[in-house]
Enzyme design. Sequence first.
Site, PDB file in Angstrom:
ATOM      1  N   TYR A   1       1.158  -1.190   0.063  1.00  0.00           N
ATOM      2  CA  TYR A   1      -0.119   0.006   0.231  1.00  0.00           C
ATOM      3  C   TYR A   1       0.527   1.414  -0.070  1.00  0.00           C
ATOM      4  CZ  TYR A   1      -3.905  -3.244   1.533  1.00  0.00           C
ATOM      5  OH  TYR A   1      -4.852  -4.043   1.692  1.00  0.00           O
TER       6      TYR A   1
ATOM      7  N   HIS B   1       0.513 -11.872   1.538  1.00  0.00           N
ATOM      8  CA  HIS B   1      -0.618 -10.671   0.494  1.00  0.00           C
ATOM      9  C   HIS B   1      -1.647 -11.495  -0.225  1.00  0.00           C
ATOM     10  CE1 HIS B   1      -1.226  -6.496   0.128  1.00  0.00           C
ATOM     11  NE2 HIS B   1      -2.515  -7.247  -0.330  1.00  0.00           N
TER      12      HIS B   1
HETATM   13  N1  LIG Z   1      -5.842  -8.433   1.886  1.00  0.00           N
HETATM   14  C1  LIG Z   1      -5.935  -7.679   0.388  1.00  0.00           C
HETATM   15  O1  LIG Z   1      -6.080  -8.713  -0.210  1.00  0.00           O
HETATM   16  C2  LIG Z   1      -6.785  -7.053   0.144  1.00  0.00           C
HETATM   17  C3  LIG Z   1      -7.210  -6.054  -0.526  1.00  0.00           C
HETATM   18  C4  LIG Z   1      -8.081  -5.364  -0.387  1.00  0.00           C
HETATM   19  C5  LIG Z   1      -8.433  -4.931   0.431  1.00  0.00           C
HETATM   20  N2  LIG Z   1      -7.791  -4.981   1.381  1.00  0.00           N
HETATM   21  C6  LIG Z   1      -7.576  -4.045   3.024  1.00  0.00           C
HETATM   22  O2  LIG Z   1      -9.140  -3.981   3.137  1.00  0.00           O
HETATM   23  C7  LIG Z   1      -9.585  -2.757   3.387  1.00  0.00           C
HETATM   24  C8  LIG Z   1     -11.295  -2.223   3.075  1.00  0.00           C
HETATM   25  O3  LIG Z   1     -11.542  -2.366   1.740  1.00  0.00           O
HETATM   26  P1  LIG Z   1     -11.844  -1.327   0.024  1.00  0.00           P
HETATM   27  O4  LIG Z   1     -11.491  -0.542   1.157  1.00  0.00           O
HETATM   28  O5  LIG Z   1     -10.990  -2.063  -0.928  1.00  0.00           O
HETATM   29  O6  LIG Z   1     -13.000  -1.213   0.514  1.00  0.00           O
HETATM   30  P2  LIG Z   1     -14.134  -0.763   1.414  1.00  0.00           P
HETATM   31  O7  LIG Z   1     -13.972  -1.009   3.034  1.00  0.00           O
HETATM   32  O8  LIG Z   1     -14.999  -2.161   1.020  1.00  0.00           O
HETATM   33  O9  LIG Z   1     -14.876   0.911   0.985  1.00  0.00           O
HETATM   34  C9  LIG Z   1     -13.956   1.601   0.948  1.00  0.00           C
HETATM   35  C10 LIG Z   1     -14.790   2.389   0.343  1.00  0.00           C
HETATM   36  O10 LIG Z   1     -16.369   2.436   0.912  1.00  0.00           O
HETATM   37  C11 LIG Z   1     -16.326   4.081   1.566  1.00  0.00           C
HETATM   38  N3  LIG Z   1     -17.446   3.993   2.702  1.00  0.00           N
HETATM   39  C12 LIG Z   1     -16.375   4.047   4.212  1.00  0.00           C
HETATM   40  N4  LIG Z   1     -17.606   3.961   5.095  1.00  0.00           N
HETATM   41  C13 LIG Z   1     -18.576   4.073   4.046  1.00  0.00           C
HETATM   42  C14 LIG Z   1     -20.350   4.405   4.408  1.00  0.00           C
HETATM   43  N5  LIG Z   1     -20.309   4.549   5.727  1.00  0.00           N
HETATM   44  N6  LIG Z   1     -20.628   4.344   3.285  1.00  0.00           N
HETATM   45  C15 LIG Z   1     -20.391   5.351   2.272  1.00  0.00           C
HETATM   46  N7  LIG Z   1     -19.164   4.894   1.595  1.00  0.00           N
HETATM   47  C16 LIG Z   1     -19.017   4.433   2.634  1.00  0.00           C
HETATM   48  C17 LIG Z   1     -14.996   4.608   1.609  1.00  0.00           C
HETATM   49  O11 LIG Z   1     -15.237   5.917   1.341  1.00  0.00           O
HETATM   50  P3  LIG Z   1     -13.745   7.274   1.953  1.00  0.00           P
HETATM   51  O12 LIG Z   1     -12.574   6.551   2.252  1.00  0.00           O
HETATM   52  O13 LIG Z   1     -14.253   8.201   0.794  1.00  0.00           O
HETATM   53  O14 LIG Z   1     -14.950   7.646   3.254  1.00  0.00           O
HETATM   54  C18 LIG Z   1     -14.247   3.811   0.604  1.00  0.00           C
HETATM   55  O15 LIG Z   1     -14.599   5.051  -1.256  1.00  0.00           O
HETATM   56  C19 LIG Z   1      -8.423  -1.887   2.403  1.00  0.00           C
HETATM   57  O16 LIG Z   1      -8.288  -0.124   2.659  1.00  0.00           O
HETATM   58  C20 LIG Z   1      -7.077  -2.438   2.916  1.00  0.00           C
HETATM   59  O17 LIG Z   1      -6.509  -2.081   4.446  1.00  0.00           O
HETATM   60  C21 LIG Z   1      -7.058  -5.688   1.615  1.00  0.00           C
END
Ligand SMILES: NC(=O)c1ccc[n+]([C@@H]2O[C@H](COP(=O)([O-])OP(=O)(O)OC[C@H]3O[C@@H](n4cnc5c(N)ncnc54)[C@H](OP(=O)(O)O)[C@@H]3O)[C@@H](O)[C@H]2O)c1
Length: 276
Positions: A48, A106
């Site tokens: 990241y 990962h």
């Molecule tokens: N291990 C892996 O391979 C892997 C892959 C992908 C992700 N991850 C981890 O998982 C975490 C979460 O996944 P993600 O970031 O892909 O997606 P997510 O958490 O499903 O979605 C994030 C999005 O949702 C929005 N959001 C957050 N709360 C909200 C609410 N209450 N209402 C409406 N929209 C909302 C955020 O907006 P704002 O930020 O603009 O507030 C952002 O655009 C990542 O940040 C990372 O740490 C791991």
Amino acid sequence: MEYYQLQNGMQLPKIGFGTYKLTGTNGARAITTAINNGYRLIDSAYNYENEGALGVALQNADIARSQLTITSKLPGRYYHRDQAITAIQESLYRSRLDYFDLYLLHWPNPKRDQYVEAWQALLDAQKFGLVRAVGVCNFLPEHLDRLQQATGVLPQINQIELHPYFNQAPQRAYDEQHQILTQAWSPLGRASVMLQDPVLNQIADKYKVSVAQIILRWDLQLGVLPIPKAIHSSRQLTNLDVFSFTLTPDDMERINQLSKPDGRTHQQDPASYEEF
Ligand SMILES: NC(=O)c1ccc[n+]([C@@H]2O[C@H](COP(=O)([O-])OP(=O)(O)OC[C@H]3O[C@@H](n4cnc5c(N)ncnc54)[C@H](OP(=O)(O)O)[C@@H]3O)[C@@H](O)[C@H]2O)c1
């Protein structure tokens, strides 16, 4: 906050904070705000490119290190056993930490066939005191079986894509059977059209909460640990506020029925998708 307990006795907050795309000054500020808003598990990764922002955020947050659970992840390009330990040390230096609470592989990248070697390196890192617990992301049952056969040690955690459009019922069943805690990445489907789903919106209206809160509550009732990312403080706060209502079995089932075989947000199937 409520907690899950890992096999090694470690307690993990039932909701964590995702940090993908939270980089630089704005990223550091968002992570500090999340900690001050009550998040105690922070999910980062070498890839990241925000371990520096994480380190600054931890320094600026108003909390003792021992109160936090900090995660990072080893990228596929460092799966050689002799490179992995150095990569973890570099992660620690950037994050200004002496140890990580969780360190995860990962992606399995099965075509490269190096994940067993990398797993052995994580077990070494744990012995050396660099990390308290080790786990994986995106591992399928065949990959986990192989780790067990080769090393006799299964991960404490499997972090996988999981949301109502891709609920991972078979992988969750495998994880549960093997006492592996499932973490949900992209729990909000990366704020895709899923948040407009009519069934989720009906249920949200019924409980007078947001769709995001319904999804995160559903995760908890499945025994899953979600790590939603939100740059906005108000969303960070509401996403944590899911401990004062309970979904009925009927509503749980309505959400379970939304899952689709091709429901992944970016079609990243760990059997073929690779990331280094
Ligand atoms: N291990 C892996 O391979 C892997 C892959 C992908 C992700 N991850 C981890 O998982 C975490 C979460 O996944 P993600 O970031 O892909 O997606 P997510 O958490 O499903 O979605 C994030 C999005 O949702 C929005 N959001 C957050 N709360 C909200 C609410 N209450 N209402 C409406 N929209 C909302 C955020 O907006 P704002 O930020 O603009 O507030 C952002 O655009 C990542 O940040 C990372 O740490 C791991």
